[in-house]
Structures are given as C-alpha cells and as structure tokens.
Design an enzyme around this catalytic site. Structure first.
Site, PDB file in Angstrom:
ATOM      1  CG  HIS A 111      -1.701   1.132   1.159  1.00 19.96           C
ATOM      2  ND1 HIS A 111      -2.745   1.667   0.803  1.00 19.96           N
ATOM      3  CD2 HIS A 111      -1.866   2.662   2.049  1.00 19.96           C
ATOM      4  CE1 HIS A 111      -3.324   2.160   0.364  1.00 19.96           C
ATOM      5  NE2 HIS A 111      -3.009   2.811   1.596  1.00 19.96           N
ATOM      6  CG  ASP A 132     -11.638   2.462   4.495  1.00 17.03           C
ATOM      7  OD1 ASP A 132     -11.798   3.723   4.981  1.00 17.03           O
ATOM      8  OD2 ASP A 132     -11.904   2.372   2.938  1.00 17.03           O
ATOM      9  NE  ARG A 157     -11.223   9.612   7.876  1.00 15.79           N
ATOM     10  CZ  ARG A 157      -9.612   8.946   7.710  1.00 15.79           C
ATOM     11  NH1 ARG A 157     -10.086   7.214   6.580  1.00 15.79           N
ATOM     12  NH2 ARG A 157      -8.519   8.887   7.207  1.00 15.79           N
ATOM     13  CB  SER A 181      -8.923   4.611   6.765  1.00 15.59           C
ATOM     14  OG  SER A 181      -9.567   3.994   5.262  1.00 15.59           O
ATOM     15  CE  LYS A 183      -8.675   1.347   2.622  1.00 13.89           C
ATOM     16  NZ  LYS A 183      -8.982   2.726   1.664  1.00 13.89           N
TER      17      LYS A 183
HETATM   18  N1  URA Z   1      -6.178   6.321   2.010  1.00 18.75           N
HETATM   19  C1  URA Z   1      -6.797   5.230   2.564  1.00 18.75           C
HETATM   20  O1  URA Z   1      -7.636   4.624   2.190  1.00 18.75           O
HETATM   21  N2  URA Z   1      -6.789   5.953   3.733  1.00 18.75           N
HETATM   22  C2  URA Z   1      -7.372   7.357   4.138  1.00 18.75           C
HETATM   23  O2  URA Z   1      -8.110   7.598   5.990  1.00 18.75           O
HETATM   24  C3  URA Z   1      -6.260   7.750   4.057  1.00 18.75           C
HETATM   25  C4  URA Z   1      -5.246   7.435   2.878  1.00 18.75           C
END
Ligand code: URA
Length: 383
Positions: free
Chosen positions: A58, A137, A144, A159, A163
């Site tokens: 990621h 999320d 948010r 968040s 995932k």
């Molecule tokens: N990327 C994400 O997937 N979530 C966040 O809150 C910030 C960046």
C-alpha cells in the site's frame, strides 16, 4: 460499524464519534479494535488455498507514484505471490487501477475465482477493490471527507489496515510518503508508519513500512499511460533513479518479511538482481497477458494509446527550487480525459534551467493542452 452500515446508527452519531477521535486520538488497542470492526464489515478474503507467501502493498499516495506497477512483478519474480486489491484515484493522486485500465485490453474487475486462479497460475494479480471489501471504510471515508476529519492518524490507520487485513495477505508492505507532496511529513509520517505496522502485527500480519520522500513527483511521468511506460522502462533497467530506489527498498522489505532474505538490505540486493536479469520484466509481461493485455507492450509502446503534446518553456533561467505537487496533480487531472494525457517532467528539483528550455512536456487532447499549459506555469518555481 455494523450499526452504521444497517442504518441503526445515524450519521450524526457517527460524525460525533469520528470528530471525537479526530480531536482526542485513540490508543493503539482502540485503533486495532476499530480496524478489525471495519475489516469484518465485509468479506475477509481467504488466500490460504494458494501456496506460498502472499504479499500486499500500500502507498499513502503521491504524484507520479507508479511503484505498484514495478513492485508487483518484481516481487512475484522471486516466487512470492503478489495479491493486491487496489483503489481508484484519491484526491490529486492517481490510482493504480486507473493506470492499469488505460492499457488496452487490461481487465481490472476480476471475479474472486479469476483473481485466485491467476494468483495460483501467475503469482501476481491486481484487481479493483469491490464493494464487499471493508464496506465500512468506504462510507466512513466519505463521511470523514465531508466533516473534515481525514487527517487523523488512528482514522487513517483503521482505514488503510482494514482493507489490507480483509485482503488476506500474509506480508504487508507500506510506503508512507513524506514531504510537501504527501499528506503528512516528518514526525507525523513516522508516527503513521509506526501505528500502521503495530496494528497490522496485532492482527497477525507481517508488516513493514518505509518512509519515502514526496517533495516532488516520483520519476518524471504523471498520467496513466505515461506512468505505465515509465514503469516498463524501469523494468528494462532504464528507469529514473528515484523510482528505482523506492521500488527496490519496498521489494527488499517484502523479501525480508517473507523470510526469503535475512535483512532488508539483502532483500534490496536480491531485488536489484531480479531487475537486472530481466526476470521482473518477464513476470510483468506474463501478468499483462493474464489480465487481457498484449504482453508485447513491453517492447512496443506503439501498442499503447498516444496523445498530442506541447512543451512548457521556461521564461527564466536559474535553479528549479520548488514543484507544487498538488497543483501538478490537478493539472494532470485536466489532461486525464485522454488515457495518454499527463505531464512528463524534463527537470527535477535542483536542476539548472535555461531561459527558453523545456521544463515539462504536456500530453493530452488538443483543446485541453492550452488550458493545462496556462495552469501549469505556476507549478514550477525557478530562481
Ligand atoms: N488512504 C486511505 O485509504 N485511507 C485514509 O484514511 C487515507 C489514505
């Protein structure tokens, strides 16, 4: 989380909760439990039927960040399994799925069966994130955004990690961008990296994070097909040094965490060898073919879409002192209506620029080029 998804918990209550976390923070244990609740709000992918160590990656996002396009085949060429469910563009930074989709024939929406079967056969698959993956999320992130609670470390950690945990990999490598073009710098970026690793490990994953600079775009290309070409060039050993550096570091972390190298430094050396001997490029071609694209794109860029271009000429001489990454991302977005639209830098920070020299080349539809050139001038600060 479940209550919010079913409507039992209202938006006002959830907003109050998120705002409280934004202001007061959460301890690690609380962050872990929120993360797990979000991960379990949908499908938890089970990759146990696939042999070998499954690796996911990621990035917190940056302009010109095409690392996944190199990392995935590079790590898979070492015999690990790279399994990535990827999102679309967020804010001013492009998403991996958008980039892959710009390759003619490439299918980004694999069914679960296709995804698993490709992982078994080729050792690498990147597919778009479905609605079933951590659905909490998606709705929480949108909320948010609306209540200005995005920049909170526990909320970002929950968040991202929800995932990744739902994605089912054993090893998770995270690229935390730090600098003016990133959404966090310095101490905050370090804190984010530490929390991501700690929460992932609490969930039983082998996690490592690297903080990499994002004061200017990574490499020279910004834009979907332009970035694909730059990634292929790197796999051929002809890529920009800064991009290569990040790809090797992250691959090194993956090899170390997967236990096929003793240290991350040894992992990095292994990654360099795989790049040099052409195995990573070979794996990239196999990956393209498996997902429907023509593997010959690696040797023939004419098989990829192309667009018209016009140069941005410097009106001054001096040193390139600053690049406004956010604005650059926004200009690239104007050009993005064409798959081959975008910007290729000719200069990077610290480079000397002569009056009348090209600073960048702008690609896209004819009618968008003038608008982009007008907007892009203020992106580059030469003194
Ligand atoms: N990327 C994400 O997937 N979530 C966040 O809150 C910030 C960046």
């Amino acid at each position: 989380m479940q209550g919010y998804l079913t409507g039992e918990v209202g938006e006002a209550e959830m907003s109050a909760f998120l705002m409280a976390v934004f202001i007061r923070g959460m301890n690690r244990d609380e962050t872990y439990h929120l993360t797990m609740a979000m991960a379990r709000s949908g499908e938890m992918l089970d990759l146990s039927q696939i042999e070998g160590i499954k690796v996911d990656k990621h990035s917190t996002g940056g302009v010109g960040d095409k690392v996944t396009l190199v990392f995935a085949p590079l790590v898979a060429s070492a015999g690990l399994v790279v399994s990535k469910l990827s999102g679309r563009a967020l804010g001013h930074t492009g998403g991996t799925v958008d980039k892959l989709e710009a390759i003619p024939g490439f299918r980004v929406s694999l069914s679960r069966e296709e995804f698993i079967s490709q992982l078994k056969k080729v050792g690498v698959a990147v597919s778009s994130q479905t609605e079933e993956l951590a659905p909490a999320d998606k709705v929480i992130y949108s909320l948010r955004n609306r209540i200005a609670c995005v920049e909170s470390i526990p909320l970002i950690v929950s968040s991202i990690m929800s995932k990744k945990i739902a994605g089912g990999a054993d090893v998770i490598v995270i690229d935390v961008k730090s600098g003016k073009g990133a959404f966090m710098s310095g101490e905050r970026a370090r804190e984010l990296a530490e929390e991501l690793v700690a929460v992932g490990e609490m969930a039983g994953k082998r996690v490592s994070a690297e903080i990499t600079p994002m004061d200017q775009p990574l490499g020279y290309a910004i834009g979907r097909v332009l970035e694909v070409k730059e990634a292929i060039n790197l796999l051929k050993g002809e890529g920009p040094a800064d991009l290569e550096d990040v790809c090797l570091s992250l691959a090194g972390l993956a090899f170390w965490k997967a236990g096929i190298c003793e240290t991350k430094e040894e992992g990095r050396r292994k990654a360099k060898k795989l790049l040099e001997c052409g195995k990573a490029l070979e794996k990239f071609a196999q990956w393209m073919e498996a997902q429907g694209a023509n593997p010959r794109i690696v040797d023939d860029f004419s098989l990829l879409p192309s667009a018209e271009c016009q140069p941005l000429i410097s009106k001054k001489e001096g040193i390139l002192k600053d690049i406004d990454c956010k604005k650059l991302g926004e200009v690239s977005h104007i050009l993005d209506v064409h798959p081959a639209g975008g910007i290729v830098l000719r200069k990077k920070l610290g480079d000397r620029v002569e009056k009348g020299e090209e600073i960048a080349m702008v690609y896209g539809e004819k009618e968008k080029l003038a608008q982009a050139l007008e907007n892009i001038e203020s992106v580059f600060f030469v003194e």
